[in-house]
Design a protein around this motif. Structure first.
Motif, PDB file in Angstrom:
ATOM      1  N   TYR A  95       0.843  -1.204   0.000  1.00  0.00           N
ATOM      2  CA  TYR A  95       0.000   0.000   0.000  1.00  0.00           C
ATOM      3  C   TYR A  95       0.879   1.256   0.000  1.00  0.00           C
ATOM      4  N   ASP A  96       0.280   2.354  -0.479  1.00  0.00           N
ATOM      5  CA  ASP A  96       0.954   3.650  -0.442  1.00  0.00           C
ATOM      6  C   ASP A  96       0.896   4.176   0.983  1.00  0.00           C
ATOM      7  N   GLN A  97       2.039   4.467   1.563  1.00  0.00           N
ATOM      8  CA  GLN A  97       2.061   5.011   2.909  1.00  0.00           C
ATOM      9  C   GLN A  97       1.696   6.494   2.878  1.00  0.00           C
ATOM     10  N   ARG A  98       1.229   7.006   4.000  1.00  0.00           N
ATOM     11  CA  ARG A  98       0.797   8.409   4.077  1.00  0.00           C
ATOM     12  C   ARG A  98       1.887   9.347   3.559  1.00  0.00           C
ATOM     13  N   GLY A  99       1.470  10.266   2.709  1.00  0.00           N
ATOM     14  CA  GLY A  99       2.404  11.246   2.173  1.00  0.00           C
ATOM     15  C   GLY A  99       3.117  10.803   0.911  1.00  0.00           C
ATOM     16  N   PHE A 100       2.871   9.573   0.495  1.00  0.00           N
ATOM     17  CA  PHE A 100       3.577   9.026  -0.673  1.00  0.00           C
ATOM     18  C   PHE A 100       2.580   8.439  -1.668  1.00  0.00           C
ATOM     19  N   GLY A 101       3.012   8.370  -2.940  1.00  0.00           N
ATOM     20  CA  GLY A 101       2.125   7.830  -3.961  1.00  0.00           C
ATOM     21  C   GLY A 101       0.836   8.633  -4.029  1.00  0.00           C
ATOM     22  N   ALA A 102      -0.290   7.904  -4.030  1.00  0.00           N
ATOM     23  CA  ALA A 102      -1.600   8.561  -4.089  1.00  0.00           C
ATOM     24  C   ALA A 102      -2.264   8.628  -2.720  1.00  0.00           C
ATOM     25  N   ALA A 103      -1.489   8.377  -1.654  1.00  0.00           N
ATOM     26  CA  ALA A 103      -2.034   8.466  -0.294  1.00  0.00           C
ATOM     27  C   ALA A 103      -2.231   9.930   0.090  1.00  0.00           C
ATOM     28  N   PRO A 104      -3.043  10.206   1.130  1.00  0.00           N
ATOM     29  CA  PRO A 104      -3.316  11.591   1.523  1.00  0.00           C
ATOM     30  C   PRO A 104      -2.062  12.357   1.942  1.00  0.00           C
ATOM     31  N   LYS A 105      -2.127  13.687   1.812  1.00  0.00           N
ATOM     32  CA  LYS A 105      -1.080  14.627   2.249  1.00  0.00           C
ATOM     33  C   LYS A 105       0.265  14.315   1.602  1.00  0.00           C
ATOM     34  N   ARG A 106       0.212  14.219   0.302  1.00  0.00           N
ATOM     35  CA  ARG A 106       1.407  13.877  -0.487  1.00  0.00           C
ATOM     36  C   ARG A 106       2.569  14.820  -0.158  1.00  0.00           C
ATOM     37  N   GLY A 107       3.720  14.244   0.112  1.00  0.00           N
ATOM     38  CA  GLY A 107       4.921  15.017   0.381  1.00  0.00           C
ATOM     39  C   GLY A 107       5.107  15.432   1.817  1.00  0.00           C
ATOM     40  N   LEU A 108       4.107  15.173   2.674  1.00  0.00           N
ATOM     41  CA  LEU A 108       4.174  15.572   4.081  1.00  0.00           C
ATOM     42  C   LEU A 108       4.443  14.352   4.958  1.00  0.00           C
ATOM     43  N   TRP A 109       5.176  14.567   6.038  1.00  0.00           N
ATOM     44  CA  TRP A 109       5.598  13.477   6.919  1.00  0.00           C
ATOM     45  C   TRP A 109       4.557  13.249   8.006  1.00  0.00           C
ATOM     46  N   ALA A 110       4.087  12.005   8.135  1.00  0.00           N
ATOM     47  CA  ALA A 110       3.020  11.687   9.096  1.00  0.00           C
ATOM     48  C   ALA A 110       3.550  11.337  10.482  1.00  0.00           C
ATOM     49  N   GLY A 111       4.826  11.039  10.607  1.00  0.00           N
ATOM     50  CA  GLY A 111       5.389  10.666  11.901  1.00  0.00           C
ATOM     51  C   GLY A 111       5.620   9.169  12.006  1.00  0.00           C
ATOM     52  N   SER A 112       6.691   8.789  12.701  1.00  0.00           N
ATOM     53  CA  SER A 112       7.067   7.373  12.815  1.00  0.00           C
ATOM     54  C   SER A 112       5.939   6.520  13.375  1.00  0.00           C
ATOM     55  N   LYS A 113       5.264   7.026  14.388  1.00  0.00           N
ATOM     56  CA  LYS A 113       4.179   6.260  15.021  1.00  0.00           C
ATOM     57  C   LYS A 113       3.040   6.015  14.037  1.00  0.00           C
ATOM     58  N   ALA A 114       2.714   7.020  13.234  1.00  0.00           N
ATOM     59  CA  ALA A 114       1.616   6.869  12.274  1.00  0.00           C
ATOM     60  C   ALA A 114       1.922   5.765  11.269  1.00  0.00           C
TER      61      ALA A 114
END
Length: 340
Positions: A95-114
């Motif tokens: 799957y596309d992880q948050r902030g990457f690919g077509a996942a939400p908030k492209r280019g932004l870091w969600a945090g290690s825990k997320a």
């Protein structure tokens, strides 16, 4: 004395800028949803929709792989390996992880825990679909660091094993001071600044055709925010420090020509990991002609075959012999060989 005032004012202004600009993370929202698999999407508890790809055998699978992509990449990275594993009777999901690919908030870091929490959600959902099958986690680079952090805590997911392909372990303590200093300064002054990496002379793989395709792929991020790099470094710190806490049967793969993750942090991590007390299977493989993108190198199929053999046997020798080479290079008297 008057000459000191401009300097003092400049210092105060600089401090004000540094205190006023902090690297941000963009974490998940409130958990108001029920996590679920919807076709080609993972819906998380905060309602984020993470694009999902899968490669299924024509018959009932004998094992499941959940694969995590590397930094600035996305789930398509596993296309060729996934096709190969499906022919071996192994189902694969990525799957596309948050902030990457077509996942939400492209280019932004969600945090290690997320990122770790999303992985735990994916394991829980896919395990419900295949309750009787062993599940393996496979992470490339950043994906490997996410898996290490997820498997080092008390609430780690129940899986049969993990496969770390060139895991991102370049912690700050193994970086030169000027690199960490520059990163801190930029992250606390210009966190929104984007960097392209142009002019950096490294070879991530010997598969030139694949690299050109990545350059044309609009879903591969080409320009990175400094605060996102800062977040990645935080993740690498956490993964590096978790060497003695990793509770899982582990296959770690590393290319000796890796120019992205240096030998020094990888070797330091392995020293701690291999000497840690948890009684788990620990297989390390060094590929003499391998680069950072091991799974997509020209010899990629050799790595896929090793992974298949490791999953099927649970331990034992790898077909390529890369595990025997690692044993030689990691021997106490051969530590200097790894640096050469």
């Amino acid at each position: 004395m008057k000459m000191l005032y401009p300097l003092l004012i400049s210092i105060i202004l600089c401090i004000g800028v540094l205190l006023g600009c902090m690297p941000m993370i963009y974490p998940p929202g409130e958990k108001n949803y029920t996590a679920q698999l919807l076709g080609n999407t993972i819906v998380t508890e905060d309602g984020a929709r993470l694009p999902l790809r899968f490669w299924l055998p024509e018959t009932e699978p004998k094992a499941v792989i959940i694969a995590l992509h590397g930094f600035n990449d996305y789930s398509r990275f596993f296309d060729q390996p996934g096709r190969f594993f499906s022919k071996q009777g192994i189902a694969s999901f990525a799957y596309d992880q948050r902030g990457f690919g077509a996942a939400p908030k492209r280019g932004l870091w969600a945090g290690s825990k997320a990122y770790a929490d999303d992985l735990k959600t994916a394991v829980r959902l896919i395990a419900r679909r295949y309750p009787q099958l062993p599940i393996y986690l496979l992470g490339e680079s950043m994906g490997g660091a996410v898996i290490i952090t997820a498997m080092s805590g008390k609430d780690r997911p129940e899986v049969a094993g993990i496969i770390l392909a060139a895991p991102a372990l370049w912690a700050r303590e193994t970086m030169p001071w000027y690199q960490t200093g520059l990163l801190w300064t930029l992250a606390h002054s210009l966190p929104w600044l984007t960097l392209t990496g142009e002019g950096v002379k490294v070879t991530p793989s010997d598969n030139v055709e694949m690299l050109h395709a990545l350059g044309r792929d609009p879903w591969v991020i080409k320009s990175t925010r400094v605060e996102t790099l800062y977040g990645l470094t935080n993740l690498m710190d956490k993964a590096f420090d978790s060497a003695g806490l990793l509770h899982a049967n582990t296959l770690l793969l590393y290319g000796e020509k890796d120019e992205i993750i240096p030998k020094e942090p990888t070797y330091a991590f392995l020293q701690q990991f291999l000497s840690a007390r948890p009684a788990t299977v620990k297989t390390v493989a060094f590929y003499q002609n391998g680069y950072h993108m091991l799974l997509r190198d020209l010899q990629g199929e050799t790595i896929w075959q090793d992974i298949t053999a490791w999953i099927e046997a649970g331990s034992g020798r790898l077909p390529s012999g890369a595990d025997q080479r690692a044993q030689i290079l990691l021997a106490p008297s051969a530590g200097d060989k790894l640096e050469n």
